[in-house]
Design a protein around this motif. Structure first.
Motif, short mmCIF file in Angstrom:
data_model
loop_
_atom_site.label_atom_id
_atom_site.label_comp_id
_atom_site.label_asym_id
_atom_site.label_seq_id
_atom_site.Cartn_x
_atom_site.Cartn_y
_atom_site.Cartn_z
N TRP A 192 0.84 -1.20 0.00
CA TRP A 192 0.00 0.00 0.00
C TRP A 192 0.88 1.26 0.00
O TRP A 192 1.93 1.31 0.64
N SER A 193 0.41 2.25 -0.71
CA SER A 193 1.09 3.54 -0.71
C SER A 193 0.66 4.33 0.54
O SER A 193 -0.27 3.93 1.27
N LYS A 196 -2.96 5.43 0.15
CA LYS A 196 -3.88 4.31 0.35
C LYS A 196 -4.03 4.00 1.84
O LYS A 196 -5.14 3.74 2.33
N GLU A 309 -4.92 -1.97 -4.35
CA GLU A 309 -4.82 -0.56 -4.72
C GLU A 309 -4.73 -0.43 -6.23
O GLU A 309 -3.88 -1.04 -6.87
N THR A 311 -3.88 0.90 -9.79
CA THR A 311 -2.77 1.67 -10.34
C THR A 311 -3.29 2.94 -10.99
O THR A 311 -4.28 2.93 -11.71
N ARG A 313 -0.91 5.19 -12.43
CA ARG A 313 0.18 5.70 -13.26
C ARG A 313 -0.20 5.55 -14.73
O ARG A 313 0.34 4.74 -15.47
N LEU A 378 6.25 12.29 -4.63
CA LEU A 378 5.31 11.17 -4.46
C LEU A 378 4.14 11.29 -5.44
O LEU A 378 3.67 10.27 -5.97
N MET A 379 3.65 12.49 -5.69
CA MET A 379 2.55 12.66 -6.63
C MET A 379 2.96 12.28 -8.05
O MET A 379 2.19 11.66 -8.80
N LYS A 382 3.03 8.59 -8.42
CA LYS A 382 1.72 7.96 -8.32
C LYS A 382 0.91 8.08 -9.60
O LYS A 382 0.19 7.15 -9.98
N PHE A 383 1.02 9.21 -10.32
CA PHE A 383 0.10 9.47 -11.42
C PHE A 383 0.73 9.37 -12.81
O PHE A 383 0.00 9.25 -13.79
N ASN A 449 9.43 0.43 -7.78
CA ASN A 449 8.04 0.81 -7.55
C ASN A 449 7.35 -0.02 -6.48
O ASN A 449 6.34 0.40 -5.91
#
Length: 569
Positions: A192-193, A196, A309, A311, A313, A378-379, A382-383, A449
């Motif tokens: 988990w991030s 999350k 969770e 994804t 990305r 971190l953002m 994540k995306f 990752n």
């Protein structure tokens, strides 16, 4: 030819004819075909009636089957789904264990925020949770041991300090550790991030709040089905206790009049324990502890948190590369200035700015930018889709963040050297060191990752916070500032004697041991100062002379001993 048939019940059938030679009698048996036709119609009618009855019966059976099917397919109440059914079937055991913890919680915490019983309360809650997990057949995970050890160490730290802010932070950390412990036991959270995990904690806490009514529903369901004869012994014990209560009151009163010592003890106990408000508070605390630990398990059994969770990305990295490259160039330029002007002391400053004033300014701005960089990296991870170029740019930003952390720490160290230590300055230096360790996990995440960043951050925060709790910040501040007592101002004296807790008393009294030093700040004499200082840091915050062993606290005991050594009786 025409004829008329006359029919009489139980007689012969007579046929009249105009062309015949006369009336002719026909025997009854010759009329049988007519009767056979009638019987056949009757038989057909009966068959139709039977078929209709069978059809009605089949319809009724189908309706009953549909009703049973609807009953079976009716939604199961939330308080009976999954593992909640196990809790419902064993309601007296689960509630009994929860009630036992509630009593322990009241015993440890009643009018006792930082006593020696606090770590026993912490151990008790994890013991109860472990027992409930075993009854629910929840597999024990190795990572849970680390959480329990951390919680117990923090519990011990509570009875070692008198710092109210530190105690508040420790208790907040204890609550979060319990939440993480339960989530970790019920879900596969290794990958988990941070986002999350934080969202899952919010959902879980909402479930815990919603589960407040579950004990009532589950208890009602259990006692509807259970044979109460099994609990005759328990009911008889309760009846015996109820019968003993008036006897104890009368006998206690008479014995108290017979013996002065026993009477004084009984009166004290009656005033402190059997007081109406005292009983109300104790009952409320017991209920809070029992329902709290019960609802912690019921909230987890709701199974409202998605284990996987998704994804995210999915975005092309071109936009991120463009944006982060511009930011990285700015940070590289800023980092170069820090190295040349701040660390090496070279270069010409603007007119009117000295190196000391330059070094001491901008600390909080740097701290904010460093935290912002952590969130920003971190953002992006994540995306946006994986990209070697993006990874390189983010690594540069992380490197520049380390320069900013070092710059902020250096500035704060210079500031402390000029104006001495305060609680906020200690906390900031501690946080900068923690942030540097957390950024190391972010750098690893850039290239791996699947790296468990939340677990890394949890370990770092736990280790650093345990260390922060055991070093007792007020004691560190007092020791450092006492070494520079010759540089104290009136505001420093006020801060040391009124802002710091009992943790600082030994160092403060040692620094003011010389009457000449004390006379610079206080003109009332040593005895008056000791009395006022004692009343300020101990009498207002600790039950001095209390016979209750529960309230024993190491910091207060050391402070009282320092006052005795300083000449106060």
């Amino acid at each position: 030819m025409s004829g008329k048939i006359l029919e009489e019940e139980g007689k012969m059938v007579i046929t009249e004819s105009q062309e015949g030679a006369g009336n002719q009698k026909i025997p009854e048996y010759q009329a049988k075909p007519e009767k056979q036709n009638g019987d056949r119609d009757q038989i057909i009618q009966e068959k139709d009636d039977i078929k209709e009855d069978d059809l009605k019966k089949d319809i009724k059976d189908e309706i009953k089957k549909d009703m049973k099917k609807e009953i079976k397919e009716a939604p199961v109440p939330a308080w009976r789904r999954g593992k909640q059914e196990v809790i419902t079937q064993n309601f007296p055991i689960f509630m009994g264990v929860a009630l036992a913890f509630g009593i322990l919680y009241t015993f440890c915490m009643y009018k006792n925020s930082s006593g020696i019983t606090y770590p026993f309360m912490v151990g008790g809650i994890y013991g109860v949770l472990a027992w409930m997990l075993r009854r629910l057949s929840v597999e024990w995970k190795r990572g849970s041991y680390f959480l329990i050890v951390t919680a117990v160490l923090l519990g011990i730290a509570v009875c070692r300090t008198a710092d109210p802010l530190l105690i508040l932070l420790i208790k907040t950390a204890e609550f979060l550790l319990v939440v993480i412990f339960v989530i970790h036991q019920f879900y596969e959270d290794r990958e988990w991030s941070i986002g999350k995990y934080l969202s899952s904690m919010a959902v879980y806490l909402c479930c815990v709040i919603a589960a407040v009514v579950y004990p009532f529903f589950q208890g009602n369901e259990f006692f509807k089905k259970v044979n109460l004869k099994k609990y005759r012994t328990a009911s008889r014990v309760l009846m015996g206790l109820a019968a003993a209560l008036p006897i104890l009151l009368v006998a206690g009163f008479l014995l108290g009049r017979a013996d002065v010592v026993f009477g004084s003890m009984v009166v004290h106990w009656m005033e402190t324990v059997l007081n109406v408000w005292t009983i109300l508070i104790m009952v409320s605390m017991t209920a809070f502890g029992a329902f709290g630990v019960y609802c912690l398990i019921c909230g987890a059994c709701m199974d409202q948190i998605s284990g996987e969770e998704k994804t995210m990305r999915t975005h092309e990295p071109v936009t991120a590369i463009t944006c982060m490259s511009a930011v990285a160039l700015l940070y590289l330029f800023f980092s170069g200035i820090q190295v040349i002007y701040l660390f090496l002391g070279k270069g010409s400053l603007p007119e009117g700015v000295t190196y000391s004033s330059y070094a001491r300014q901008g600390f909080f701005q740097l701290l904010f930018v460093a935290v912002m960089n952590l969130v920003m990296v971190l953002m992006n991870l994540k995306f946006f889709k994986r990209s070697r170029f993006l990874n390189g740019v983010l690594t540069v930003i992380c490197g520049c963040t380390y320069v900013m952390i070092a710059s902020a720490a250096y500035r704060m160290a210079l500031y402390v050297g000029e104006y001495h230590l305060t609680y906020l300055r200690v906390l900031v230096l501690w946080f900068l060191l923690l942030l540097a360790c957390m950024m190391a996990g972010v750098v690893i995440l850039i290239y791996r990752n699947q790296f468990p960043l939340f677990g890394w951050c949890l370990v770092m925060v736990s280790v650093f916070f345990v260390g922060f709790s055991y070093m007792r910040p007020d004691r560190v501040i007092a020791d450092y500032n006492a070494a520079h007592v010759g540089e104290w101002s009136d505001s420093d004296f006020t801060y040391m004697t009124q802002a710091l807790s009992a943790d600082a008393v030994p160092a403060v009294l040692e620094a003011l041991e010389d009457n000449a030093v004390l006379g610079r700040f206080y003109s009332g004499g040593r005895t008056e100062f000791l009395t006022e200082y004692y009343r300020w840091v101990i009498s207002k915050n600790y039950q001095v002379g209390a016979a209750d062993f529960r309230t024993w606290n190491l910091s207060f005991e050391e402070a009282k001993q320092s006052f005795r050594n300083g000449g106060m009786e």
